[in-house]
Design a protein around this motif. Structure first.
Motif, PDB file in Angstrom:
ATOM      1  N   GLN A 123       0.845  -1.202   0.000  1.00 57.45           N
ATOM      2  CA  GLN A 123       0.000   0.000   0.000  1.00 57.45           C
ATOM      3  C   GLN A 123       0.873   1.242   0.000  1.00 57.45           C
ATOM      4  N   GLU A 198      -5.754   1.712  -3.830  1.00 55.90           N
ATOM      5  CA  GLU A 198      -5.895   1.380  -2.421  1.00 55.90           C
ATOM      6  C   GLU A 198      -5.020   2.335  -1.640  1.00 55.90           C
ATOM      7  N   GLU A 199      -5.662   3.131  -0.794  1.00 58.31           N
ATOM      8  CA  GLU A 199      -4.983   4.208  -0.089  1.00 58.31           C
ATOM      9  C   GLU A 199      -4.108   3.656   1.037  1.00 58.31           C
ATOM     10  N   ARG A 200      -3.285   4.537   1.568  1.00 55.59           N
ATOM     11  CA  ARG A 200      -2.519   4.181   2.764  1.00 55.59           C
ATOM     12  C   ARG A 200      -3.469   4.159   3.965  1.00 55.59           C
ATOM     13  N   ALA A 201      -3.559   3.016   4.607  1.00 52.81           N
ATOM     14  CA  ALA A 201      -4.236   2.871   5.897  1.00 52.81           C
ATOM     15  C   ALA A 201      -5.590   3.562   5.983  1.00 52.81           C
ATOM     16  N   LEU A 203      -9.727   3.652   6.877  1.00 50.69           N
ATOM     17  CA  LEU A 203     -10.539   3.060   7.934  1.00 50.69           C
ATOM     18  C   LEU A 203     -11.413   1.984   7.286  1.00 50.69           C
ATOM     19  N   ASP A 583     -13.578  -3.917  -0.538  1.00 50.54           N
ATOM     20  CA  ASP A 583     -12.804  -2.797   0.007  1.00 50.54           C
ATOM     21  C   ASP A 583     -13.687  -1.604   0.357  1.00 50.54           C
ATOM     22  N   ALA A 587     -12.159   7.101   3.811  1.00 50.87           N
ATOM     23  CA  ALA A 587     -10.823   7.618   3.500  1.00 50.87           C
ATOM     24  C   ALA A 587     -10.884   9.131   3.414  1.00 50.87           C
ATOM     25  N   GLU A 593      -4.400  12.629   2.814  1.00 45.67           N
ATOM     26  CA  GLU A 593      -4.689  11.196   2.948  1.00 45.67           C
ATOM     27  C   GLU A 593      -5.434  10.958   4.246  1.00 45.67           C
TER      28      GLU A 593
END
Length: 593
Positions: A123, A198-201, A203, A583, A587, A593
């Motif tokens: 990611q 797909e984003e960083r971390a 929710l 998914d 976000a 981000e």
């Protein structure tokens, strides 16, 4: 290149090239002096150049372990191996981008590997599916093969994708995020791109990880075509009670030969480790004058006797060799049964096309279950139960499908199915209305699904059903968007061959509900699966969707984002459809981000 030790040559090439670059980077006065910022290194390649980066699980970088690889970009990657073999390789990679053309006819990329490798990357990760794109369209030389778009379209897509990716990954330039996310066009022309990010971390609400459930079932142990065949899912020397086993086999023989006067029986059993009861039963019946028997002496003799014909019953026990063995009698025995000949068959070869053809003519096949030890009757073929033991074979009993055959006896067994598990908050989904909802494996070559993992498959033939994701009072007030991935199933009869739309609702604990159409996302309604053209396998490809939370508060100003009770999909805007969702996350949006 091109030598017998081809893949090892990749290691050599990579080591030498990287060593040279580092030497020149540190050499005073060299044109490359100071060119490389070793804290911001990215790796990129096309076709086998991507294999160079990935075949060794980034093994070539081991000598340079002190260098931190920030990201990887693969353009029409060519892994050369089955997708499943690559998932562990990509699992430890740095952030990964894949750009892939749907008309890529090169055998190593034409069947989904390029989609699959994306799923296992680090990611963030970004994917671009370019309809009409072919393998060499991205390069300055090489045939466009079956491309339906220009080289300029290929190269502009790759250039824009790489520019956005490397700006974000290596320069931390977050102004590239809208193009990566699909909130803004990646290229300024109508290319029908499908993008995922797909984003960083984020929710995570639900990634639809299924639970494995075992259901008790009755495995076919004896099946057959009425009055013609008995296919026995056991070898003839495995009965604990030999008298009971002999009685069972005699019952099968008498049943099939009932209308025949003085029948001729052909017997073949290749080997036995315990007491072989087919021969014992035949000898006993022959001694009582109920039949006349001939025993084949070899596989070739058995095949010749089958070709000669004239038999009222054929008894065949294939009990030795490997599970994939082929024998000269396979085809004539299958032909005998398919032509209506009476037969009793035991065969343990669960991985043999010869055995499969014999069983298919008998209206059955292998389930994949092996080595059960108890038979239970479905009728009056035998009473109570019969126990089996292994006299030394590897596989001595096999589960049988019923198919067009009837089941006469069964064994206890279990089948594994996937059941919808709770979401990431530990809460179960709630389904209502006219929907079929299930967990689906999204890596399935036969269906054109190449996303390793699972998703939520939803099908409807009339509008109005809903799926509710409980949130338990979740606080999403510090976030900006509700995001998910969605695809249309190209192989489902419910798919309309057109765009799909539905309603997404957010509900708070006070009961305030805000409804926004999926089509309010920048991508608009969910497009049908991209056209890949003749000669390429159809594929269903995910696309990322992002609905700004401001759209929900605009629709219902009283909505409390800090106390959300549920997300609900209401499939009310299209008459029918078949989709997979995955998914589901909250976000951030814009440049953050």
């Amino acid at each position: 290149w091109g030598g017998d030790d081809f893949w090892s040559a990749h290691d050599v090439l990579f080591d030498e090239a990287f060593d040279d670059l580092l030497t020149w980077n540190a050499e005073p006065g060299h044109p490359y002096e100071g060119l490389l910022d070793l804290d911001r290194i990215g790796l990129a390649g096309h076709s086998h150049g991507t294999a160079l980066l990935t075949m060794q699980s980034l093994g070539p970088l081991v000598p340079w372990a002190g260098i931190d690889i920030q990201g990887v970009a693969l353009l029409a990657p060519c892994p050369d191996e089955a997708m499943e073999d690559y998932l562990n390789v990509y699992g430890g990679m740095a952030p990964l981008q894949v750009i892939y053309g749907s008309r890529d006819q090169d055998g190593c990329v034409g069947y989904g590997q390029s989609i699959a490798v994306y799923e296992a990357g680090g990611q963030p990760r970004h994917f671009v599916h370019l309809p009409g794109g072919s393998h060499y369209g991205f390069t300055d030389e090489g045939s466009l093969l079956d491309a339906t778009i220009s080289r300029e379209d290929h190269q502009d897509t790759a250039a824009a994708g790489w520019l956005a990716w490397w700006s974000y990954i290596l320069r931390d330039d977050r102004s590239a995020l809208p193009a990566l996310r699909g909130d803004e066009p990646l290229v300024d022309r109508d290319l029908d791109l499908r993008t995922q990010l797909e984003e960083r971390a984020p929710l995570v609400v639900d990634r639809f990880v299924p639970e494995s459930v075992l259901d008790d079932v009755g495995l076919g142990a004896i099946v057959g075509l009425e009055g013609q065949t008995y296919i026995n899912g056991f070898l003839s020397d495995t009965f604990v009670d030999e008298a009971a086993g002999q009685a069972l086999i005699e019952s099968e023989i008498r049943d099939l030969l009932e209308p025949v006067a003085r029948p001729e029986v052909l017997l073949w059993v290749d080997d036995a480790l315990g007491t072989e009861l087919y021969g014992v039963a035949v000898d006993a019946l022959e001694a009582r004058g109920e039949l006349v028997s001939t025993t084949a002496t070899s596989p070739d003799d058995f095949a010749a006797q089958l070709h000669a014909g004239g038999w009222d019953l054929v008894i065949a026990g294939t009990q030795n060799g490997s599970i994939g063995s082929l024998y000269p009698y396979d085809e004539p025995l299958a032909d005998w049964i398919c032509a209506g000949g009476r037969a009793i068959v035991s065969d343990f070869r669960t991985d043999s096309s010869g055995a499969a053809s014999i069983l298919a003519c008998g209206g059955t096949g292998f389930t994949g279950d092996t080595n059960y030890t108890t038979l239970w009757p479905d009728g009056d073929l035998f009473a109570d139960s019969l126990s089996l033991s292994n006299p030394g074979w590897g596989v001595f009993s096999v589960g049988l499908e019923t198919g067009s055959a009837a089941r006469h006896a069964y064994a206890d067994g279990a089948v594994e199915r996937l059941s919808l598990g709770p979401n990431a908050l530990g809460l179960p989904l709630e389904v209502s209305g006219p929907l079929e909802v299930t967990s689906v494996a999204t890596l399935d070559n036969a269906r054109g699904l190449f996303h390793p993992g699972s998703g939520l498959e939803v099908r409807w033939s009339e509008p109005g059903g809903s799926v509710r994701e409980p949130l338990g009072g979740l606080d999403a007030s510090g976030l900006d968007a509700l995001a998910m991935r969605a695809l249309q199933l190209h192989d489902a009869p419910e798919s309309p061959g057109a765009e799909l739309d539905w309603t997404v609702q957010l509900e708070d604990v006070a009961g305030v509900v805000a409804a926004v159409a999926l089509s309010a996302a920048p991508q608009g309604p969910l497009r049908e699966s991209p056209d890949v053209g003749a000669g390429t396998n159809d594929k269903s490809v995910y696309e990322s969707y992002r609905l700004p939370l401001s759209a929900f508060t605009d629709a219902a100003p009283g909505l409390a984002l800090d106390q959300l009770a549920a997300i609900t999909w209401v499939f009310d805007r299209s008459e029918s459809g078949a989709v997979v969702l995955d998914d589901l996350v909250f976000a951030r949006s814009g440049d953050c981000e």
